[in-house]
Design a protein around this motif. Sequence first.
Motif, PDB file in Angstrom:
ATOM      1  N   ILE A 139       0.771  -1.221  -0.007  1.00 41.31           N
ATOM      2  CA  ILE A 139       0.080   0.090   0.088  1.00 41.31           C
ATOM      3  C   ILE A 139       0.806   1.184   0.093  1.00 41.31           C
ATOM      4  O   ILE A 139       1.931   1.142   0.316  1.00 41.31           O
ATOM      5  CB  ILE A 139      -0.856  -0.082   1.147  1.00 41.31           C
ATOM      6  N   SER A 140       0.334   2.429  -0.309  1.00 44.46           N
ATOM      7  CA  SER A 140       1.045   3.756  -0.416  1.00 44.46           C
ATOM      8  C   SER A 140       1.454   4.095   0.927  1.00 44.46           C
ATOM      9  O   SER A 140       0.865   3.690   2.066  1.00 44.46           O
ATOM     10  CB  SER A 140       0.081   4.560  -1.159  1.00 44.46           C
ATOM     11  N   GLY A 141       2.212   5.059   0.971  1.00 45.26           N
ATOM     12  CA  GLY A 141       2.748   5.795   2.187  1.00 45.26           C
ATOM     13  C   GLY A 141       1.462   6.555   3.097  1.00 45.26           C
ATOM     14  O   GLY A 141       1.407   6.597   4.296  1.00 45.26           O
ATOM     15  N   GLY A 142       0.755   7.007   2.126  1.00 50.86           N
ATOM     16  CA  GLY A 142      -0.663   7.659   2.762  1.00 50.86           C
ATOM     17  C   GLY A 142      -1.463   6.647   3.310  1.00 50.86           C
ATOM     18  O   GLY A 142      -2.150   6.830   4.467  1.00 50.86           O
ATOM     19  N   PRO A 171       3.401  14.504  -1.849  1.00 49.23           N
ATOM     20  CA  PRO A 171       2.206  15.579  -1.679  1.00 49.23           C
ATOM     21  C   PRO A 171       0.992  14.950  -1.948  1.00 49.23           C
ATOM     22  O   PRO A 171       0.039  15.459  -1.563  1.00 49.23           O
ATOM     23  CB  PRO A 171       2.813  16.505  -2.820  1.00 49.23           C
ATOM     24  N   GLU A 172       0.707  14.225  -2.934  1.00 48.00           N
ATOM     25  CA  GLU A 172      -0.649  13.930  -3.181  1.00 48.00           C
ATOM     26  C   GLU A 172      -1.389  13.019  -2.217  1.00 48.00           C
ATOM     27  O   GLU A 172      -2.491  12.722  -2.504  1.00 48.00           O
ATOM     28  CB  GLU A 172      -0.698  13.122  -4.905  1.00 48.00           C
ATOM     29  N   ASP A 176      -5.333  13.331   1.818  1.00 46.00           N
ATOM     30  CA  ASP A 176      -6.366  12.285   2.169  1.00 46.00           C
ATOM     31  C   ASP A 176      -5.984  11.845   3.699  1.00 46.00           C
ATOM     32  O   ASP A 176      -7.019  11.633   4.603  1.00 46.00           O
ATOM     33  CB  ASP A 176      -5.928  10.959   1.320  1.00 46.00           C
ATOM     34  N   VAL A 177      -4.830  12.162   4.306  1.00 47.21           N
ATOM     35  CA  VAL A 177      -4.356  11.873   5.537  1.00 47.21           C
ATOM     36  C   VAL A 177      -4.978  13.030   6.455  1.00 47.21           C
ATOM     37  O   VAL A 177      -5.665  12.605   7.449  1.00 47.21           O
ATOM     38  CB  VAL A 177      -2.826  11.550   5.785  1.00 47.21           C
ATOM     39  N   LEU A 178      -4.799  14.396   6.215  1.00 48.81           N
ATOM     40  CA  LEU A 178      -5.372  15.159   6.737  1.00 48.81           C
ATOM     41  C   LEU A 178      -7.072  15.073   6.844  1.00 48.81           C
ATOM     42  O   LEU A 178      -7.393  15.451   7.929  1.00 48.81           O
ATOM     43  CB  LEU A 178      -4.871  16.531   6.324  1.00 48.81           C
TER      44      LEU A 178
END
Length: 230
Positions: A139-142, A171-172, A176-178
Amino acid sequence: MAMIEFRNVQKYYGKFHALKNINLKIDKGETVVLIGPSGSGKSTLVRTINGLEDIQEGHLIVNGEDLTDKKTDINQIRTDVGMVFQHFNLYANKDVLENVMIAPRIVLKKSEDENRKTALQLLERVGLSDKAHNMPSQISGGQEQRVAIARSLAMKPKCMLFDEPTSALDPEMIEDVLDVIKQITEQSDMTSIIVTHKMWFAQEVANRVIFLDDGQIIEDRKTNEFFEHP
Ligand code: ADP
Ligand code: ADP
């Protein structure tokens, strides 16, 4: 009642004076954003709240317990106070669901069924229902950071600390996380402290903004006042 109270707190790393006479009261349910230049002591301040850093003078009271009192159970504090770091530190050899289930199983001794149910609900809340059986490397870092958030929430903390939760992300993925943090703070009565450089986030989500410089609190204002008089 205050969830967190700093009374004349001094923190030193050797001779270096990292927190200078911090006085601060954060009530239950508040969402506080902590800003300030690099090296100003933001990370140090949040890490003192769950005892990852000790203090040298003053008192620090978390959920009614004084951390400087030797009788205070630091493990209980760490259950009450969840923390999300810049780096997510997921268990690389366990899938996403298992990452969320481990601590409640061991620490809270939750039944397997209930634990799984809660974990799946939390994964849904952070938008990762379809990744439950992926490994962290898939999965991605985010997405990893959102798993880390779900993992913290699974312990049902009274307070959450976020130490630059998006600064290691591409950045992209930041938004999502915030957005997940925003939704969590809005939909719960948890107390949250978030170290971030994202001003839109502070403006939209925080009820209070604290500006730290050189180990001192320079500003501590309600969000609307902070942005009216920058
Ligand atoms: P920020 O989060 O605002 O960037 P930190 O709390 O990480 O600031 O650091 C505040 C100051 O304390 C910096 O000058 C940093 O170099 C110093 N510092 C942080 N951790 C340690 C440590 N373990 N030992 C010595 N100095 C430290
Ligand atoms: P951040 O990305 O939060 O700014 P740093 O690079 O400041 O992180 O710090 C990373 C780690 O190094 C932390 O555990 C911090 O406590 C430690 N550290 C930071 N500054 C110093 C220092 N001057 N001496 C020793 N350790 C430090």
